[in-house]
Motif scaffolding. Structure first.
Motif, PDB file in Angstrom:
ATOM      1  N   THR A 324      32.787  53.821  55.479  1.00  4.63           N
ATOM      2  CA  THR A 324      31.494  53.382  54.955  1.00  4.63           C
ATOM      3  C   THR A 324      30.821  54.409  54.060  1.00  4.63           C
ATOM      4  N   ALA A 325      31.233  55.677  54.120  1.00  7.45           N
ATOM      5  CA  ALA A 325      30.538  56.727  53.373  1.00  7.45           C
ATOM      6  C   ALA A 325      30.550  56.471  51.881  1.00  7.45           C
ATOM      7  N   PHE A 326      31.634  55.886  51.360  1.00  4.86           N
ATOM      8  CA  PHE A 326      31.752  55.676  49.919  1.00  4.86           C
ATOM      9  C   PHE A 326      31.773  54.193  49.552  1.00  4.86           C
ATOM     10  N   ALA A 327      31.471  53.335  50.505  1.00  6.56           N
ATOM     11  CA  ALA A 327      31.509  51.898  50.230  1.00  6.56           C
ATOM     12  C   ALA A 327      30.481  51.509  49.175  1.00  6.56           C
ATOM     13  N   HIS A 328      29.350  52.231  49.126  1.00  4.62           N
ATOM     14  CA  HIS A 328      28.322  51.884  48.140  1.00  4.62           C
ATOM     15  C   HIS A 328      28.833  52.034  46.712  1.00  4.62           C
ATOM     16  N   SER A 329      29.847  52.907  46.498  1.00  2.00           N
ATOM     17  CA  SER A 329      30.365  53.105  45.150  1.00  2.00           C
ATOM     18  C   SER A 329      31.154  51.898  44.649  1.00  2.00           C
ATOM     19  N   LEU A 330      31.505  50.969  45.541  1.00  2.00           N
ATOM     20  CA  LEU A 330      32.191  49.749  45.133  1.00  2.00           C
ATOM     21  C   LEU A 330      31.231  48.693  44.611  1.00  2.00           C
ATOM     22  N   VAL A 331      29.927  48.834  44.907  1.00  2.00           N
ATOM     23  CA  VAL A 331      28.960  47.811  44.504  1.00  2.00           C
ATOM     24  C   VAL A 331      28.878  47.684  42.981  1.00  2.00           C
ATOM     25  N   PRO A 332      28.727  48.779  42.200  1.00  3.12           N
ATOM     26  CA  PRO A 332      28.700  48.600  40.747  1.00  3.12           C
ATOM     27  C   PRO A 332      30.013  48.070  40.186  1.00  3.12           C
ATOM     28  N   ILE A 333      31.140  48.343  40.862  1.00 11.35           N
ATOM     29  CA  ILE A 333      32.411  47.782  40.415  1.00 11.35           C
ATOM     30  C   ILE A 333      32.401  46.266  40.602  1.00 11.35           C
ATOM     31  N   ALA A 334      31.929  45.824  41.773  1.00 12.74           N
ATOM     32  CA  ALA A 334      31.822  44.387  42.017  1.00 12.74           C
ATOM     33  C   ALA A 334      30.887  43.743  41.008  1.00 12.74           C
ATOM     34  N   LEU A 335      29.785  44.410  40.700  1.00 15.67           N
ATOM     35  CA  LEU A 335      28.848  43.882  39.713  1.00 15.67           C
ATOM     36  C   LEU A 335      29.516  43.758  38.348  1.00 15.67           C
ATOM     37  N   GLY A 336      30.282  44.768  37.945  1.00  9.57           N
ATOM     38  CA  GLY A 336      30.976  44.693  36.667  1.00  9.57           C
ATOM     39  C   GLY A 336      31.923  43.514  36.601  1.00  9.57           C
ATOM     40  N   TYR A 337      32.658  43.261  37.681  1.00  9.50           N
ATOM     41  CA  TYR A 337      33.569  42.118  37.711  1.00  9.50           C
ATOM     42  C   TYR A 337      32.798  40.804  37.639  1.00  9.50           C
ATOM     43  N   LEU A 338      31.688  40.723  38.369  1.00  7.10           N
ATOM     44  CA  LEU A 338      30.889  39.497  38.357  1.00  7.10           C
ATOM     45  C   LEU A 338      30.358  39.196  36.960  1.00  7.10           C
ATOM     46  N   VAL A 339      29.861  40.227  36.277  1.00  2.45           N
ATOM     47  CA  VAL A 339      29.362  40.027  34.915  1.00  2.45           C
ATOM     48  C   VAL A 339      30.496  39.603  33.989  1.00  2.45           C
ATOM     49  N   ALA A 340      31.630  40.291  34.084  1.00  3.31           N
ATOM     50  CA  ALA A 340      32.756  39.990  33.198  1.00  3.31           C
ATOM     51  C   ALA A 340      33.257  38.558  33.390  1.00  3.31           C
ATOM     52  N   ALA A 377      34.499  42.076  24.210  1.00  8.45           N
ATOM     53  CA  ALA A 377      33.916  43.417  24.297  1.00  8.45           C
ATOM     54  C   ALA A 377      32.984  43.514  25.502  1.00  8.45           C
ATOM     55  N   LEU A 378      32.185  42.462  25.731  1.00  5.24           N
ATOM     56  CA  LEU A 378      31.268  42.471  26.873  1.00  5.24           C
ATOM     57  C   LEU A 378      32.037  42.545  28.185  1.00  5.24           C
ATOM     58  N   GLN A 379      33.099  41.785  28.313  1.00  2.48           N
ATOM     59  CA  GLN A 379      33.848  41.758  29.555  1.00  2.48           C
ATOM     60  C   GLN A 379      34.501  43.106  29.846  1.00  2.48           C
ATOM     61  N   VAL A 380      35.124  43.684  28.832  1.00  3.75           N
ATOM     62  CA  VAL A 380      35.757  44.987  29.023  1.00  3.75           C
ATOM     63  C   VAL A 380      34.706  46.041  29.335  1.00  3.75           C
ATOM     64  N   ALA A 381      33.586  46.015  28.599  1.00  5.62           N
ATOM     65  CA  ALA A 381      32.522  46.996  28.835  1.00  5.62           C
ATOM     66  C   ALA A 381      31.952  46.864  30.238  1.00  5.62           C
ATOM     67  N   ALA A 382      31.808  45.633  30.734  1.00  3.60           N
ATOM     68  CA  ALA A 382      31.261  45.425  32.080  1.00  3.60           C
ATOM     69  C   ALA A 382      32.189  46.022  33.139  1.00  3.60           C
ATOM     70  N   VAL A 383      33.486  45.778  33.005  1.00  9.61           N
ATOM     71  CA  VAL A 383      34.453  46.309  33.980  1.00  9.61           C
ATOM     72  C   VAL A 383      34.467  47.833  33.945  1.00  9.61           C
ATOM     73  N   VAL A 384      34.549  48.406  32.741  1.00  6.92           N
ATOM     74  CA  VAL A 384      34.635  49.866  32.614  1.00  6.92           C
ATOM     75  C   VAL A 384      33.340  50.523  33.079  1.00  6.92           C
ATOM     76  N   THR A 385      32.193  49.967  32.677  1.00  6.17           N
ATOM     77  CA  THR A 385      30.905  50.541  33.087  1.00  6.17           C
ATOM     78  C   THR A 385      30.753  50.514  34.601  1.00  6.17           C
ATOM     79  N   GLY A 386      31.152  49.422  35.235  1.00  8.40           N
ATOM     80  CA  GLY A 386      31.074  49.349  36.690  1.00  8.40           C
ATOM     81  C   GLY A 386      31.866  50.451  37.363  1.00  8.40           C
ATOM     82  N   HIS A 387      33.054  50.747  36.840  1.00 11.62           N
ATOM     83  CA  HIS A 387      33.873  51.807  37.425  1.00 11.62           C
ATOM     84  C   HIS A 387      33.288  53.191  37.161  1.00 11.62           C
ATOM     85  N   VAL A 388      32.737  53.414  35.987  1.00  9.17           N
ATOM     86  CA  VAL A 388      32.121  54.712  35.702  1.00  9.17           C
ATOM     87  C   VAL A 388      30.918  54.934  36.621  1.00  9.17           C
TER      88      VAL A 388
END
Length: 431
Positions: A324-340, A377-388
């Motif tokens: 659970t310590a790093f689970a919060h870091s997956l939230v922006p990744i999930a958000l990026g996928y949802l947007v994409a 471009a939006l889809q790729v940017a959303a995925v990459v931004t979520g991971h960053v």
């Protein structure tokens, strides 16, 4: 097989999924993604040596008058009434409207305005479904006739009910043979409502915070909202990373995020010709095979994260909550996928659904707001931004938990996980 947003029956019955044959070079997409991740990792390792995020202790307090209006009983009552009225309208459309998503706004209201619309609403306004949730309102209306004091919620339950509920909804959307059917939706909504109200009668209104899948979904995304509550209850403007850092480390958190990630990944893969052929030829039948595919996608995401947590523990030493310590870091990744995956669906089918609900006979055909290149471009940017953003959140947590000599090395498994997720996400988009 390519799903087009212009076909409402197809898009609502299966989600929007991924866009194939996008006019963007896979080489440049992957090269840009890897560059962004490596540069972020190196810059953070060199320049970010102490934790900077303060969770729910941070934020610039908004004007007292604005908070009084937001917290006023009249405001809360109006929002609860709005949520209940919207739910009743959807119910009437399901009961009285035609069994055709091209002419009935109810499927669009559920799969587009509600499920997808909760993403921008929660990002901009915070956990809005907590205020609109008609199930909370129904529970309050029924509370005078309930007998006995509510029982305490077992701490070990955590967000596991929300994870199960989210899986059920994504199964309905992505696996069920006719998810846009009024009969299917009526049965699903009736079963979910009955279960939630019975459990709330047993455990009290606090059940909804973790037991209602959509409240948990909205609250999780709202961690990245610039609007939030400080620990003293003040309504504040904040750096979204502070809100993300305040994500409670509770049982079921990892499962909840992995369901979001895995189901979105499955949605992107489900229109792949090879998978469609597998569904059509499987001796198990379409629905069991699709169910196994959805479960396998979620299990793969969860397994990779668990392996990463185990590797981090090996590098940095024991930690009481490595999962659970790093689970919060997956939230922006999930958000990026949802947007994409779902941005296009919201902006094309959303207005059309509203138009049908307002009894406009000739609802306009949905049109893409961006050209094919802009959407790619939006889809790729959303995925990459979520991971960053995930790398930044994980780094700040790492330098807080581990000694300086191990903090950066301990992030190597996380970086490998981010790269793996990025490869998978971009491959689904650019297939």
């Amino acid at each position: 097989m390519v799903r087009h947003p212009a076909d409402p029956l197809t898009s609502l019955a299966h989600g929007i999924g991924s866009s194939h044959d996008l006019p963007i070079s896979p080489f440049y997409a992957f090269a840009g993604a890897f560059t962004a991740l490596f540069v972020s990792f190196l810059a953070l390792g060199l320049l970010w040596s102490t934790s900077r995020f303060r969770g729910d202790r941070s934020g610039l307090a908004l004007a007292a008058g604005l908070q009084r209006v937001a917290d006023a009983p009249a405001t809360r009552t109006a929002l609860r009434g709005l949520g209940l009225a919207a739910a009743l309208a959807v119910l009437l459309f399901l009961l009285l409207g035609p069994d055709d998503p091209a002419r009935n706004p109810a499927p669009g209201a559920v799969y587009v305005l509600f499920w997808v619309g909760l993403v921008p609403a929660s990002l901009l306004l915070g956990p809005v479904w907590r205020l609109l949730n008609p199930l909370r309102t129904l529970h309050r209306l029924l509370r005078p006739v309930l007998r006995g004091a509510p029982r305490p919620l077992p701490a070990r339950l955590g967000q596991w009910p929300a994870a199960a509920g989210l899986f059920g909804f994504t199964w309905l959307e992505l696996v069920a043979s006719d998810p846009a059917s009024t009969t299917t939706l009526l049965i699903a909504l009736a079963a979910y409502t009955a279960a939630q109200l019975l459990l709330a009668a047993r455990f009290g209104e606090r059940w909804f915070a973790d037991g209602d899948a959509f409240e948990a979904y909205s609250a999780l995304l709202a961690r990245l909202s610039p609007l939030g509550r400080r620990s003293d209850g003040r309504l504040v403007l904040r750096n979204p990373f502070h809100g993300l850092d305040a994500t409670p480390e509770r049982p079921g958190l990892v499962a909840t995020v992995c369901v979001l990630l895995g189901s979105t990944a499955y949605d992107g893969f489900s229109d792949n010709p090879s998978w469609i052929n597998t569904l059509q030829t499987s001796p198990l039948g379409r629905t069991p095979t699709a169910t196994l595919g959805l479960l396998g996608s979620i299990a793969l995401v969860a397994t990779l994260y668990c392996l990463c947590a185990a590797a981090t523990r090996l590098v940095c030493g024991p930690h009481p909550g490595p999962l659970t310590a790093f689970a919060h870091s997956l939230v922006p990744i999930a958000l990026g996928y949802l947007v994409a995956h779902y941005f296009s669906l919201l902006v094309t089918e959303g207005p059309r659904t509203v138009s049908m609900a307002l009894a406009t006979d000739n609802a306009p055909a949905p049109a893409q707001p961006l050209g094919a290149g802009g959407l790619a471009a939006l889809q790729v940017a959303a995925v990459v931004t979520g991971h960053v953003l995930g790398v930044i959140a994980a780094h700040d947590r790492s330098v807080r938990l581990f000694p300086p000599a191990k903090a950066v090395a301990g992030q190597l498994p996380l970086l490998a996980l981010m790269i793996t997720y990025t490869i998978g996400g971009l491959s689904l988009l650019l297939n």
